[in-house]
Scaffold this active site. Structure first.
Site, mmCIF file in Angstrom:
data_model
loop_
_atom_site.group_PDB
_atom_site.id
_atom_site.type_symbol
_atom_site.label_atom_id
_atom_site.label_comp_id
_atom_site.label_asym_id
_atom_site.label_seq_id
_atom_site.Cartn_x
_atom_site.Cartn_y
_atom_site.Cartn_z
ATOM 1 C CG HIS C 17 97.340 -4.501 148.321
ATOM 2 N ND1 HIS C 17 96.952 -5.150 147.165
ATOM 3 C CD2 HIS C 17 97.917 -3.345 147.913
ATOM 4 C CE1 HIS C 17 97.261 -4.407 146.118
ATOM 5 N NE2 HIS C 17 97.853 -3.312 146.540
ATOM 6 C CE LYS C 41 94.501 2.177 137.028
ATOM 7 N NZ LYS C 41 94.933 2.503 138.400
ATOM 8 N NE ARG C 90 104.807 -0.673 145.078
ATOM 9 C CZ ARG C 90 103.692 -0.666 144.385
ATOM 10 N NH1 ARG C 90 102.841 -1.649 144.517
ATOM 11 N NH2 ARG C 90 103.415 0.292 143.549
ATOM 12 C CB SER C 129 97.783 -5.074 141.482
ATOM 13 O OG SER C 129 97.409 -5.074 142.843
#
Lengths: 161, 161, 161, 161, 161, 161
Positions: C17, C41, C90, C129
């Site tokens: 990040h 979440k 990614r 993460s």
């Protein structure tokens, strides 16, 4: 008579779903939209609410049937005399999922049910129920994404997920 | 009458192609296999040789027609009164190619031709004409990959590419 | 002034990040890192903890702002006068997700917000993460994955998920 | 001043390319469209013809420059003082190609050039130069795919490929 | 001695898993099937039930070991002296996941553990544990998907998920 | 003895190729690097030049053999007593290609040859021979991409492609 099942969650029914059914009617004599019942998956709309959204959208067209089903799709195909499973593809991830489900349904139906894929209309790849749910949760207008006839049925007395 | 065009190179015609046509016949009243003529692309078999392979494979089935075409697929669709383009998908790369062609054909046909995708049969994803050509160039047996009726038509007096 | 929103979960903030923000500052005058609030979440770190991690990482750089937001990204863009949404890619799965979100945000913002994609740095595609959370849950060292300034903020009095 | 190179074949220049440049101008002070010269690849239009198409399309906009280049993109970036390479992504295949080129350019430029990706506009994923060339070879109308200002420049005295 | 860990959920163990282990035994001297313990993920079968399924399937083959593990895979590799992590790939999504995990395990093991990928057998790409669980929940026959020796171990006194 | 064939074009041999062979030697007793001869594909380096590059890179390591082959890989496997084909994967496109080739080789070898995939090292996904050829054609330094021992062998008296 050529009958196709169009299984899905439809939580809620979108213009993308409607487009698939409309285009499939040039191919099949009957399209049965199958609202899946998955006890492990929380939905925003109940199965009955979703059934009513779909029925409202295709009201008056006898070639479209709606039903709620909690069994295997191939079992419903046998019961309804449907030789086809209709699915729509919007992305590479969709394609891989459909390939797997088609292989499984081919085995389970002893090669009697064929999976037919239609492509999402250009510009509608992002038109997913999850986006509509997200917008609804923020109280946003969703008329760009949901068929006219479905809009009044999105208002819930208790909209807490 | 529901007519589909099934365009391709078919250099040569494989069991994978035959499987698509056979399954499509449960969906369409007529399938027209269209041998594409691309002056920029060298092929192992001439257009006429490929046409004969396909005709031999589906001999006796009036629902299958073969033709050679060097124009746009949508123009042939108009001429033949075909409302559908049939294509098969074996891979993610195939899917992305088909999505593009479907978008182009949708625009060019003014939304009158629908693309219908069938999936390669499980275990047949690798069954490509290029593999068959490679095997032929090494003098290998290709009967596992090519329909019985096509095999005698693969022998060429002059097989030099 | 060119302002970009950089929305995400950042649970926790990683070197990946930080790299995106650092590179984006050559492109934008201001980058606003937006910690998403998603009530459905469960996260390892609270929104406030994540906000503090990001602030610590970019402390002293006035061009980086951090905020917590639970609405639509396009609404925050309007409020902040941001014409761009910044995202990093990614993988193929990331790309398809971003394409969908970009299409939705394009519609919702009436074409006033443009999505700009940067690529993960070579060798950092796996720097997610979720990996850091997994390592933390096993009490492993994560200094290879998390910016120096964020490390002290990962120690939680109550680390049970 | 923020300058981006936008390298490509542009054989010919399409509405998709124009859309990328137009949107990029909200991000960069100058966009240099770079017509690649590849001696191994036959093109329908000469480098000079392509240069003129692009110039015609952006005539009057001083922020857009066009040039023909047969060297490495990073060498032109150094010469022009450009810190960014601009590319557009339409598909998963595009994304993987761009990721590779970005890694290579990152190494070759010693991390001084950043690749920035914009997404194709919804519904324009299929808008490729190869489609336009195919249509031109069949004498079809391409005004749906090519900018107005470029159309007159597609007529060739000698159109044989 | 070449030892590979084969980590997974195996909920339940399928013919696809068995095929990977069988083929890997031509490559490795020992394959340790590692049943992952993930407290956040509900499984149909307990870790002990899954361990017993795998042991039953490979009973009598000393080269196959089974264990349950709730730590990092690289820590078990060190403990067992295993230099390899064995994984199977069925799809593009699998491939991207494995690439990420391999990068992470490469970093965590300080480059001492190599990830080796085998491909799913042709026609078995769809053979996933989730499909078997779905079939079991509908009381269907799963003998086409599960090794003979595992079948009796799928009967649960309390099969409520 | 476990022997693997590592077939490819190697035009030229890169650090990426060397990394695959080096890592594979922890898995196999012998790795045979197979320079493919494809009469239809123009290469920058002749088969003999490529063979010499590879031999130079692995000089002194008896476990690495190099050969040139213009037949089917499975025929060479039989001749050499090799039970494995070794391939490296850098991208989704690579993965799909390898899946197809593995299926074909599985059929052609009557299930006696297993395909084993290793992943490109993190940050080396873009390390392709085509990039090196491009750099060479512009007279650029390629020492970042090519093994030390191969560098002197890249100088050609006649470097025109």
């Amino acid at each position: 008579m050529k009958t196709a099942l169009f299984p899905g969650s439809f939580d809620p029914y979108t213009k993308g779903h409607e487009s698939v059914v409309r285009r499939a009617l040039s191919l099949f004599d009957k399209v049965i939209v199958v609202v899946g019942l998955n006890p492990d998956k929380r939905t925003l709309f109940s199965a009955e609410e979703r059934r009513r959204q779909i029925a409202a959208c295709h009201a008056g067209d006898k070639r479209v049937e709606v039903c709620v089903w909690d069994g295997l799709t191939v079992d419903l195909a046998r019961e309804k005399g449907a030789g086809f499973i209709l699915r729509s593809v919007r992305s590479v991830a969709d394609y891989e999922y459909e390939r797997n489900m088609a292989q499984v349904n081919d085995v389970l139906s002893h090669h009697t049910v064929e999976t037919v894929l239609l492509l999402a209309e250009p510009g509608q790849e992002a038109l997913q129920s999850s986006v509509v749910r997200e917008l609804l949760s923020h109280g946003q207008d969703v008329s760009a994404f949901v068929p006219q006839a479905v809009l009044p049925l999105l208002v819930k007395s208790d909209q807490s997920k």
